[in-house]
Design an enzyme around this catalytic site. Structure first.
Site, short mmCIF file in Angstrom:
data_model
loop_
_atom_site.label_atom_id
_atom_site.label_comp_id
_atom_site.label_asym_id
_atom_site.label_seq_id
_atom_site.Cartn_x
_atom_site.Cartn_y
_atom_site.Cartn_z
N LYS A 159 40.47 -103.41 6.95
CA LYS A 159 41.63 -101.69 5.59
C LYS A 159 41.90 -102.48 5.02
CE LYS A 159 45.26 -98.73 6.42
NZ LYS A 159 44.37 -97.87 5.75
N1 PPE Z 1 40.07 -93.69 7.82
C1 PPE Z 1 40.46 -94.19 6.16
C2 PPE Z 1 39.74 -94.91 5.18
C3 PPE Z 1 41.79 -94.71 6.88
O1 PPE Z 1 42.73 -94.79 5.59
C4 PPE Z 1 43.05 -93.99 7.36
C5 PPE Z 1 44.03 -94.00 7.55
C6 PPE Z 1 42.02 -93.98 8.74
C7 PPE Z 1 40.67 -93.82 9.01
C8 PPE Z 1 43.20 -93.80 9.96
O2 PPE Z 1 43.43 -95.19 10.07
P1 PPE Z 1 44.58 -95.04 11.13
O3 PPE Z 1 45.54 -94.42 10.43
O4 PPE Z 1 44.19 -96.15 12.19
O5 PPE Z 1 44.57 -93.93 12.27
N2 PPE Z 1 45.23 -94.06 6.41
C9 PPE Z 1 46.48 -94.35 5.72
C10 PPE Z 1 46.35 -94.76 4.42
C11 PPE Z 1 46.72 -92.94 3.99
C12 PPE Z 1 47.64 -93.39 2.29
O6 PPE Z 1 47.18 -92.92 1.18
O7 PPE Z 1 47.82 -94.49 2.81
C13 PPE Z 1 47.32 -93.75 7.22
O8 PPE Z 1 46.43 -92.78 7.36
O9 PPE Z 1 48.64 -94.67 7.16
#
Ligand code: PPE
Length: 314
Positions: A159
Protein backbone atom coordinates in the site's frame (compact mmCIF):
# COMPACT_ATOMS: atom_id res chain seq x y z
CA UNK A 1 -11.65 20.46 4.14
CA UNK A 2 -10.16 18.22 6.79
CA UNK A 3 -10.85 19.26 10.39
CA UNK A 4 -7.62 19.51 12.37
CA UNK A 5 -7.13 17.48 15.51
CA UNK A 6 -4.73 18.42 18.27
CA UNK A 7 -1.71 16.15 17.80
CA UNK A 8 0.11 14.08 15.22
CA UNK A 9 2.57 11.33 16.13
CA UNK A 10 6.02 11.79 14.57
CA UNK A 11 8.90 9.32 15.02
CA UNK A 12 7.82 8.54 18.56
CA UNK A 13 6.66 11.91 19.87
CA UNK A 14 3.41 13.84 19.74
CA UNK A 15 3.65 17.14 17.87
CA UNK A 16 1.03 19.85 17.21
CA UNK A 17 -1.05 19.32 14.07
CA UNK A 18 0.30 22.49 12.41
CA UNK A 19 3.90 21.48 12.93
CA UNK A 20 3.66 18.27 10.91
CA UNK A 21 5.42 19.78 7.88
CA UNK A 22 7.91 18.57 5.27
CA UNK A 23 10.54 20.19 3.02
CA UNK A 24 9.68 20.57 -0.66
CA UNK A 25 12.66 18.38 -1.57
CA UNK A 26 11.32 15.47 0.49
CA UNK A 27 12.04 12.36 -1.60
CA UNK A 28 8.47 11.09 -1.35
CA UNK A 29 7.06 14.23 -2.95
CA UNK A 30 9.15 13.70 -6.08
CA UNK A 31 9.19 9.93 -6.42
CA UNK A 32 6.15 8.62 -4.53
CA UNK A 33 8.36 6.96 -1.90
CA UNK A 34 5.73 6.63 0.78
CA UNK A 35 3.93 3.76 2.44
CA UNK A 36 0.69 4.23 4.33
CA UNK A 37 -2.31 2.66 6.04
CA UNK A 38 -5.91 3.64 6.60
CA UNK A 39 -7.52 2.38 9.80
CA UNK A 40 -10.88 3.09 11.40
CA UNK A 41 -11.52 3.57 15.08
CA UNK A 42 -15.16 3.00 16.06
CA UNK A 43 -17.14 4.56 18.87
CA UNK A 44 -18.39 1.41 20.59
CA UNK A 45 -20.49 1.13 23.77
CA UNK A 46 -17.24 0.05 25.45
CA UNK A 47 -15.32 3.11 24.27
CA UNK A 48 -13.27 3.83 21.15
CA UNK A 49 -11.92 0.67 19.51
CA UNK A 50 -9.50 0.43 16.59
CA UNK A 51 -10.55 -2.16 14.03
CA UNK A 52 -7.92 -4.79 13.21
CA UNK A 53 -5.03 -2.58 14.29
CA UNK A 54 -2.62 -5.51 14.36
CA UNK A 55 -3.32 -6.53 10.76
CA UNK A 56 -3.02 -2.94 9.50
CA UNK A 57 0.31 -2.47 11.27
CA UNK A 58 1.53 -5.76 9.84
CA UNK A 59 0.57 -4.71 6.30
CA UNK A 60 2.34 -1.39 6.90
CA UNK A 61 5.54 -3.25 7.76
CA UNK A 62 5.06 -5.58 4.79
CA UNK A 63 4.70 -2.61 2.41
CA UNK A 64 7.89 -1.08 3.85
CA UNK A 65 9.75 -4.36 3.41
CA UNK A 66 8.88 -4.60 -0.29
CA UNK A 67 10.43 -1.16 -0.81
CA UNK A 68 13.44 -1.81 1.46
CA UNK A 69 12.16 0.83 3.83
CA UNK A 70 11.99 -1.28 6.96
CA UNK A 71 15.03 0.01 8.80
CA UNK A 72 12.75 1.61 11.38
CA UNK A 73 13.49 2.47 14.91
CA UNK A 74 10.09 0.96 15.77
CA UNK A 75 8.56 -2.42 16.31
CA UNK A 76 4.99 -3.26 15.37
CA UNK A 77 4.06 -3.10 19.08
CA UNK A 78 5.31 0.50 19.24
CA UNK A 79 3.01 1.54 16.42
CA UNK A 80 0.08 -0.25 18.04
CA UNK A 81 0.70 1.73 21.22
CA UNK A 82 1.07 4.93 19.18
CA UNK A 83 -2.30 4.38 17.47
CA UNK A 84 -4.06 4.04 20.82
CA UNK A 85 -2.21 6.95 22.36
CA UNK A 86 -3.10 9.20 19.41
CA UNK A 87 -6.83 8.47 19.68
CA UNK A 88 -6.66 9.13 23.42
CA UNK A 89 -4.63 12.33 23.25
CA UNK A 90 -6.90 13.80 20.58
CA UNK A 91 -10.00 12.82 22.53
CA UNK A 92 -11.48 11.10 19.52
CA UNK A 93 -14.39 8.69 19.59
CA UNK A 94 -14.76 7.53 15.99
CA UNK A 95 -11.95 8.48 13.60
CA UNK A 96 -9.75 7.44 10.72
CA UNK A 97 -6.07 6.83 11.42
CA UNK A 98 -3.39 7.34 8.80
CA UNK A 99 0.09 5.97 9.54
CA UNK A 100 2.58 7.02 6.87
CA UNK A 101 6.30 6.34 6.42
CA UNK A 102 8.32 8.02 3.69
CA UNK A 103 11.82 8.76 2.55
CA UNK A 104 12.52 12.25 3.70
CA UNK A 105 14.99 15.02 2.97
CA UNK A 106 18.58 14.28 1.95
CA UNK A 107 19.70 13.04 -1.45
CA UNK A 108 17.81 14.02 -4.57
CA UNK A 109 17.50 11.45 -7.35
CA UNK A 110 15.76 8.13 -7.64
CA UNK A 111 18.06 6.17 -5.34
CA UNK A 112 17.94 7.58 -1.84
CA UNK A 113 18.60 4.65 0.42
CA UNK A 114 20.31 6.91 2.97
CA UNK A 115 17.51 9.45 3.27
CA UNK A 116 15.87 9.26 6.68
CA UNK A 117 12.54 7.48 6.97
CA UNK A 118 9.99 9.72 8.61
CA UNK A 119 7.01 8.08 10.26
CA UNK A 120 3.85 9.93 11.16
CA UNK A 121 0.37 9.00 12.30
CA UNK A 122 -2.48 11.45 11.95
CA UNK A 123 -6.13 10.98 12.76
CA UNK A 124 -9.28 12.85 11.87
CA UNK A 125 -13.02 12.35 11.57
CA UNK A 126 -14.00 10.73 8.29
CA UNK A 127 -17.63 10.03 7.35
CA UNK A 128 -19.04 7.77 4.66
CA UNK A 129 -16.54 7.37 1.80
CA UNK A 130 -18.99 7.08 -1.09
CA UNK A 131 -21.66 9.42 0.29
CA UNK A 132 -24.14 9.14 3.18
CA UNK A 133 -26.76 7.15 1.24
CA UNK A 134 -24.35 4.67 -0.35
CA UNK A 135 -24.47 2.08 2.44
CA UNK A 136 -28.23 1.58 2.01
CA UNK A 137 -28.96 2.50 -1.56
CA UNK A 138 -25.74 1.48 -3.29
CA UNK A 139 -23.60 3.32 -5.80
CA UNK A 140 -23.40 3.57 -9.59
CA UNK A 141 -20.03 2.54 -10.96
CA UNK A 142 -18.29 2.05 -14.29
CA UNK A 143 -15.58 -0.26 -15.52
CA UNK A 144 -12.56 1.97 -15.89
CA UNK A 145 -10.73 2.51 -19.16
CA UNK A 146 -7.58 2.46 -17.01
CA UNK A 147 -5.92 -0.87 -16.25
CA UNK A 148 -4.85 -1.69 -12.70
CA UNK A 149 -1.11 -2.04 -12.03
CA UNK A 150 0.41 -4.91 -13.98
CA UNK A 151 1.98 -7.36 -11.50
CA UNK A 152 5.53 -6.81 -12.74
CA UNK A 153 5.27 -3.02 -12.62
CA UNK A 154 4.08 -1.82 -9.21
CA UNK A 155 3.35 -4.51 -6.61
CA UNK A 156 -0.32 -4.22 -5.65
CA UNK A 157 0.13 -5.95 -2.28
CA UNK A 158 2.11 -2.97 -1.02
CA UNK A 159 0.00 0.00 0.00
CA UNK A 160 2.19 2.80 -1.32
CA UNK A 161 1.51 6.34 -2.53
CA UNK A 162 2.71 5.66 -6.08
CA UNK A 163 -0.08 3.11 -6.65
CA UNK A 164 -2.63 5.82 -5.98
CA UNK A 165 -1.76 7.74 -9.14
CA UNK A 166 -3.41 4.84 -10.96
CA UNK A 167 -6.28 5.04 -8.46
CA UNK A 168 -6.64 8.76 -9.15
CA UNK A 169 -6.95 8.15 -12.91
CA UNK A 170 -9.68 5.58 -12.24
CA UNK A 171 -11.51 7.78 -9.75
CA UNK A 172 -11.30 11.02 -11.76
CA UNK A 173 -12.59 9.36 -14.91
CA UNK A 174 -15.48 7.77 -12.99
CA UNK A 175 -16.54 10.89 -11.12
CA UNK A 176 -16.21 13.22 -14.13
CA UNK A 177 -18.47 10.84 -16.05
CA UNK A 178 -21.11 10.90 -13.30
CA UNK A 179 -20.28 7.64 -11.50
CA UNK A 180 -19.33 7.27 -7.84
CA UNK A 181 -16.40 4.96 -8.47
CA UNK A 182 -14.63 2.90 -11.12
CA UNK A 183 -13.75 -0.79 -11.13
CA UNK A 184 -10.45 -1.48 -12.87
CA UNK A 185 -9.53 -4.61 -14.80
CA UNK A 186 -6.08 -6.13 -14.43
CA UNK A 187 -3.49 -6.33 -17.21
CA UNK A 188 -5.16 -9.50 -18.56
CA UNK A 189 -8.62 -7.93 -18.63
CA UNK A 190 -10.01 -9.62 -15.52
CA UNK A 191 -11.79 -7.76 -12.72
CA UNK A 192 -9.28 -6.35 -10.25
CA UNK A 193 -10.57 -3.73 -7.76
CA UNK A 194 -11.94 -0.23 -7.27
CA UNK A 195 -9.67 2.81 -6.90
CA UNK A 196 -9.76 2.32 -3.13
CA UNK A 197 -11.88 -0.79 -2.52
CA UNK A 198 -11.93 -4.53 -3.10
CA UNK A 199 -14.84 -5.88 -5.08
CA UNK A 200 -17.17 -8.86 -4.48
CA UNK A 201 -19.95 -10.41 -6.60
CA UNK A 202 -22.82 -12.69 -5.61
CA UNK A 203 -24.44 -15.15 -7.99
CA UNK A 204 -26.79 -17.94 -6.94
CA UNK A 205 -25.89 -17.37 -3.30
CA UNK A 206 -22.13 -17.88 -3.83
CA UNK A 207 -19.78 -14.96 -3.31
CA UNK A 208 -16.83 -14.35 -5.63
CA UNK A 209 -13.82 -12.06 -5.28
CA UNK A 210 -10.64 -11.82 -7.34
CA UNK A 211 -7.55 -13.50 -5.80
CA UNK A 212 -4.43 -11.50 -4.90
CA UNK A 213 -2.86 -12.43 -8.25
CA UNK A 214 -5.29 -10.09 -10.03
CA UNK A 215 -3.44 -6.99 -8.77
CA UNK A 216 -5.54 -6.33 -5.69
CA UNK A 217 -4.62 -4.94 -2.31
CA UNK A 218 -5.00 -7.66 0.35
CA UNK A 219 -7.83 -5.74 1.96
CA UNK A 220 -8.40 -6.16 5.66
CA UNK A 221 -12.11 -5.53 5.22
CA UNK A 222 -12.04 -8.12 2.40
CA UNK A 223 -10.56 -10.63 4.81
CA UNK A 224 -13.04 -9.71 7.56
CA UNK A 225 -16.05 -10.10 5.26
CA UNK A 226 -14.83 -13.51 4.05
CA UNK A 227 -14.38 -14.74 7.63
CA UNK A 228 -17.70 -13.38 8.91
CA UNK A 229 -19.52 -14.64 5.83
CA UNK A 230 -18.08 -18.15 6.12
CA UNK A 231 -19.20 -18.24 9.76
CA UNK A 232 -22.72 -17.48 8.52
CA UNK A 233 -22.47 -20.45 6.15
CA UNK A 234 -22.05 -18.37 3.00
CA UNK A 235 -19.76 -19.89 0.38
CA UNK A 236 -16.86 -17.66 -0.71
CA UNK A 237 -14.71 -18.34 -3.75
CA UNK A 238 -11.51 -16.47 -4.61
CA UNK A 239 -11.39 -16.86 -8.35
CA UNK A 240 -10.58 -14.98 -11.51
CA UNK A 241 -13.62 -12.88 -12.40
CA UNK A 242 -14.43 -12.05 -16.03
CA UNK A 243 -15.82 -8.55 -16.59
CA UNK A 244 -19.22 -9.73 -17.78
CA UNK A 245 -19.89 -11.43 -14.45
CA UNK A 246 -20.30 -7.88 -13.08
CA UNK A 247 -23.26 -7.39 -15.43
CA UNK A 248 -25.06 -10.64 -14.67
CA UNK A 249 -24.34 -10.88 -10.95
CA UNK A 250 -27.25 -10.83 -8.47
CA UNK A 251 -25.28 -8.50 -6.19
CA UNK A 252 -21.99 -6.59 -6.34
CA UNK A 253 -20.38 -4.73 -3.45
CA UNK A 254 -17.20 -2.94 -2.43
CA UNK A 255 -15.23 -3.44 0.77
CA UNK A 256 -12.65 -1.14 2.31
CA UNK A 257 -11.77 0.61 5.53
CA UNK A 258 -13.13 3.90 4.25
CA UNK A 259 -15.98 2.39 2.16
CA UNK A 260 -16.80 -0.39 4.69
CA UNK A 261 -19.35 -2.59 2.84
CA UNK A 262 -20.93 -0.53 0.07
CA UNK A 263 -23.48 -2.07 -2.31
CA UNK A 264 -23.12 -1.41 -6.05
CA UNK A 265 -26.47 -0.89 -7.75
CA UNK A 266 -25.33 -0.51 -11.35
CA UNK A 267 -22.26 -1.20 -13.46
CA UNK A 268 -21.91 0.73 -16.74
CA UNK A 269 -25.60 1.69 -16.34
CA UNK A 270 -26.67 -1.97 -16.24
CA UNK A 271 -28.67 -2.53 -13.03
CA UNK A 272 -27.17 -5.09 -10.68
CA UNK A 273 -29.90 -7.57 -9.70
CA UNK A 274 -32.96 -5.51 -8.78
CA UNK A 275 -30.90 -2.29 -8.77
CA UNK A 276 -30.54 -1.93 -5.01
CA UNK A 277 -28.85 -3.52 -2.02
CA UNK A 278 -29.11 -7.30 -2.20
CA UNK A 279 -29.85 -9.69 0.70
CA UNK A 280 -26.35 -11.20 0.99
CA UNK A 281 -24.75 -7.74 1.03
CA UNK A 282 -27.23 -6.65 3.69
CA UNK A 283 -26.61 -9.74 5.81
CA UNK A 284 -22.84 -9.15 5.69
CA UNK A 285 -23.28 -5.46 6.55
CA UNK A 286 -25.38 -6.37 9.59
CA UNK A 287 -22.85 -8.95 10.80
CA UNK A 288 -19.98 -6.47 10.33
CA UNK A 289 -21.92 -3.78 12.17
CA UNK A 290 -22.72 -6.18 15.02
CA UNK A 291 -19.00 -6.69 15.66
CA UNK A 292 -18.30 -2.95 15.55
CA UNK A 293 -21.07 -2.14 17.98
CA UNK A 294 -20.16 -5.00 20.36
CA UNK A 295 -23.58 -6.63 19.82
CA UNK A 296 -21.78 -9.79 18.76
CA UNK A 297 -18.80 -11.02 20.81
CA UNK A 298 -15.49 -10.02 19.23
CA UNK A 299 -14.57 -13.67 18.66
CA UNK A 300 -11.46 -12.92 16.60
CA UNK A 301 -10.08 -10.14 18.80
CA UNK A 302 -10.47 -7.56 16.05
CA UNK A 303 -11.15 -4.62 18.35
CA UNK A 304 -8.32 -2.85 20.11
CA UNK A 305 -9.90 -0.84 22.91
CA UNK A 306 -8.12 2.45 23.27
CA UNK A 307 -8.76 2.96 26.96
CA UNK A 308 -8.45 -0.49 28.46
CA UNK A 309 -5.10 -1.60 29.89
CA UNK A 310 -5.01 -4.95 28.09
CA UNK A 311 -6.18 -3.34 24.93
CA UNK A 312 -4.31 -5.13 22.16
CA UNK A 313 -5.54 -8.65 21.57
CA UNK A 314 -2.80 -11.17 20.73
N1 PPE B 1 -7.93 -1.66 -2.61
C1 PPE B 1 -7.38 -0.44 -2.61
C2 PPE B 1 -6.68 0.04 -3.83
C3 PPE B 1 -7.47 0.36 -1.47
O1 PPE B 1 -6.92 1.57 -1.47
C4 PPE B 1 -8.16 -0.12 -0.34
C5 PPE B 1 -8.28 0.72 0.89
C6 PPE B 1 -8.71 -1.41 -0.38
C7 PPE B 1 -8.58 -2.15 -1.53
C8 PPE B 1 -9.40 -2.02 0.81
O2 PPE B 1 -8.46 -2.36 1.81
P1 PPE B 1 -8.83 -2.35 3.36
O3 PPE B 1 -9.01 -0.92 3.75
O4 PPE B 1 -7.66 -2.98 4.02
O5 PPE B 1 -10.07 -3.14 3.53
N2 PPE B 1 -8.37 2.10 0.64
C9 PPE B 1 -8.12 3.03 1.72
C10 PPE B 1 -7.85 4.40 1.18
C11 PPE B 1 -8.98 5.29 0.88
C12 PPE B 1 -8.48 6.66 0.51
O6 PPE B 1 -9.15 7.32 -0.29
O7 PPE B 1 -7.44 7.10 1.01
C13 PPE B 1 -9.16 2.93 2.80
O8 PPE B 1 -10.26 2.41 2.59
O9 PPE B 1 -8.86 3.35 3.92
Amino acid sequence: MIKATDKIWHNGTMIPWDEARVHVLTHALHYGTSVFEGIRCYDTPEGPAIFRAREHVRRFFDSCKVYRMNEFAFEQEDLLDALRELVRINNMAACYLRPIAFRGYGEVGVLALKNPIETYIACWEWGKYLGPEAIEKGVDVCVSSWTRLAPNTLPAMAKVAANYMNSQLIKMEAVLNGYSEGIALDASGYVSEGSGENVFLVRDGKVYTPPLGNSVLPGITRDSVIQLGRDLGIQFVEQVVPRELLYIADEVFFTGTAAEITPIRSVDKIPVGNGGRGPVTHQLQKEFEAILTCQTPDRYGWLTFVNSPKAVPA
